[in-house]
Enzyme design. Structure first.
Site, mmCIF file in Angstrom:
data_model
loop_
_atom_site.group_PDB
_atom_site.id
_atom_site.type_symbol
_atom_site.label_atom_id
_atom_site.label_comp_id
_atom_site.label_asym_id
_atom_site.label_seq_id
_atom_site.Cartn_x
_atom_site.Cartn_y
_atom_site.Cartn_z
ATOM 1 N N GLU A 161 63.892 -31.104 22.529
ATOM 2 C CA GLU A 161 63.814 -29.635 22.514
ATOM 3 C C GLU A 161 64.837 -29.128 21.476
ATOM 4 O O GLU A 161 65.945 -29.679 21.397
ATOM 5 C CB GLU A 161 64.191 -29.177 23.940
ATOM 6 C CG GLU A 161 64.169 -27.705 24.230
ATOM 7 C CD GLU A 161 64.595 -27.440 25.700
ATOM 8 O OE1 GLU A 161 65.152 -28.358 26.371
ATOM 9 O OE2 GLU A 161 64.361 -26.319 26.172
ATOM 10 N N LYS A 183 57.182 -23.083 26.171
ATOM 11 C CA LYS A 183 57.742 -23.514 27.467
ATOM 12 C C LYS A 183 57.471 -22.478 28.559
ATOM 13 O O LYS A 183 57.845 -21.310 28.426
ATOM 14 C CB LYS A 183 59.246 -23.733 27.300
ATOM 15 C CG LYS A 183 59.955 -24.327 28.509
ATOM 16 C CD LYS A 183 61.428 -24.571 28.166
ATOM 17 C CE LYS A 183 62.202 -25.259 29.258
ATOM 18 N NZ LYS A 183 63.614 -25.489 28.862
ATOM 19 N N CYS A 225 61.260 -29.971 28.755
ATOM 20 C CA CYS A 225 62.451 -30.074 29.606
ATOM 21 C C CYS A 225 62.217 -29.639 31.048
ATOM 22 O O CYS A 225 61.566 -30.337 31.808
ATOM 23 C CB CYS A 225 63.611 -29.313 28.954
ATOM 24 S SG CYS A 225 65.217 -29.976 29.504
ATOM 25 N N VAL A 236 70.615 -31.348 31.083
ATOM 26 C CA VAL A 236 72.041 -31.258 31.409
ATOM 27 C C VAL A 236 72.342 -31.673 32.852
ATOM 28 O O VAL A 236 73.503 -31.785 33.218
ATOM 29 C CB VAL A 236 72.587 -29.824 31.157
ATOM 30 C CG1 VAL A 236 72.596 -29.513 29.669
ATOM 31 C CG2 VAL A 236 71.787 -28.767 31.909
HETATM 32 C C1 ACM Z 1 66.268 -27.367 30.028
HETATM 33 O O1 ACM Z 1 65.167 -26.959 30.376
HETATM 34 N N1 ACM Z 1 66.652 -27.327 28.758
HETATM 35 C C2 ACM Z 1 67.202 -27.949 31.002
#
Ligand code: ACM
Length: 267
Positions: free
Chosen positions: A38, A109, A142, A169
């Site tokens: 990402e 996203k 992510c 993270v």
């Molecule tokens: C994320 O979606 N970058 C943790």
């Protein structure tokens, strides 16, 4: 098919350097399909909307998409990577899929994480898949990993391979969920995470690496380090993702009972 993941360490705002570092890693081996993290060329931790606007770019005409196309043309491959997209309707956390002939598809996203909600609009288009060579490929980004509906939607649309650019993270969480997403849907799942840290607003984000490729039985085919930029390429047999049998009487997708499932209790 050779499926590759590139685990990079971008420096915020250092677009050219981040691209060159990613390409230098990818040139260490060959793959038919590369997955990059990402925001792999921009960095992740935006501190205000002006900064997002400065680094966001149109898709497909923007420089990151075009640089990826040039890489794919030079190396006869397909690649997916994340970028901040500037669209007429607003800013999105997006990923583009490109090949030697140019742009193929993009994804915005759907499930935004943390501070992303301040700067980006949630994805406004349903999950979709596209054919890349012999494989049907679906993209999620992510935090989408925590929503089983994301991977399930892609599997129902025929995905053999889920490509998953990430900036994770939370240590070890997505590595486990993506094993399950691959297992329950009978697909390959390639997560490309980044390493390093950013502390641009006084709050440190430490990225957890451990990029991985998982097979359709939830088998971890490769998992990278927690802290080093590196790559892995795995030869995968797409036919494994087309065999959804669990027993002679059970199939991973065929046994679903969607008329008894609740997706939204208010609906
Ligand atoms: C994320 O979606 N970058 C943790």
């Amino acid at each position: 098919m050779r499926l590759g993941i590139a685990q990079t360490e971008p420096v915020f705002g250092e677009w050219r350097r981040n691209l060159d570092d990613a390409f230098e890693l990818m040139e260490r081996d060959s793959a038919d399909l590369w997955v990059l993290p990402e925001f792999f060329a921009s960095g992740y931790q935006f501190v205000d909307a002006r900064e997002v606007s400065r680094l966001a770019e149109p898709v497909p005409s923007g420089p990151t998409t075009q640089a990826l196309v040039a890489f794919c043309r030079d190396h006869d491959c397909v690649a997916v990577g994340g970028l901040p997209e500037a669209a007429p309707s607003g800013l999105y956390n997006a990923a583009v899929l490109v090949g030697p002939e140019g742009y193929i598809a993009s994804y915005r996203k759907i499930h935004l994480f943390g501070m992303e909600t301040l700067f980006f609009l949630p994805g406004d288009r349903p999950f979709s898949t596209c054919d890349v060579g012999e494989a049907c490929v679906g993209i999620m980004i992510c935090f989408d990993h925590l929503f089983p509906e994301a991977a399930r939607s892609l599997a129902l649309l025929g995905a053999d391979v889920i490509v998953h650019p990430a900036n994770l993270v939370l240590p070890g969480v997505a590595q486990r969920t993506m094993e399950v997403r691959a297992l329950e849907n009978g697909v390959f799942a390639a997560t490309a995470n980044r390493v390093g840290s950013e502390a641009r607003n006084g709050r440190e984000l430490r990225y957890t690496g451990q990029s991985q490729i998982v097979g359709p039985d939830g088998d971890v085919l490769v998992r990278l380090s927690e802290d080093r930029p590196e790559i892995a390429v795995v030869e995968i047999d797409i036919s494994r993702a087309r065999d959804k049998a669990i027993t002679s009487r059970n199939g991973k997708l065929a046994d679903r009972r969607p008329h008894l499932y609740t997706l939204d209790p208010a609906a």
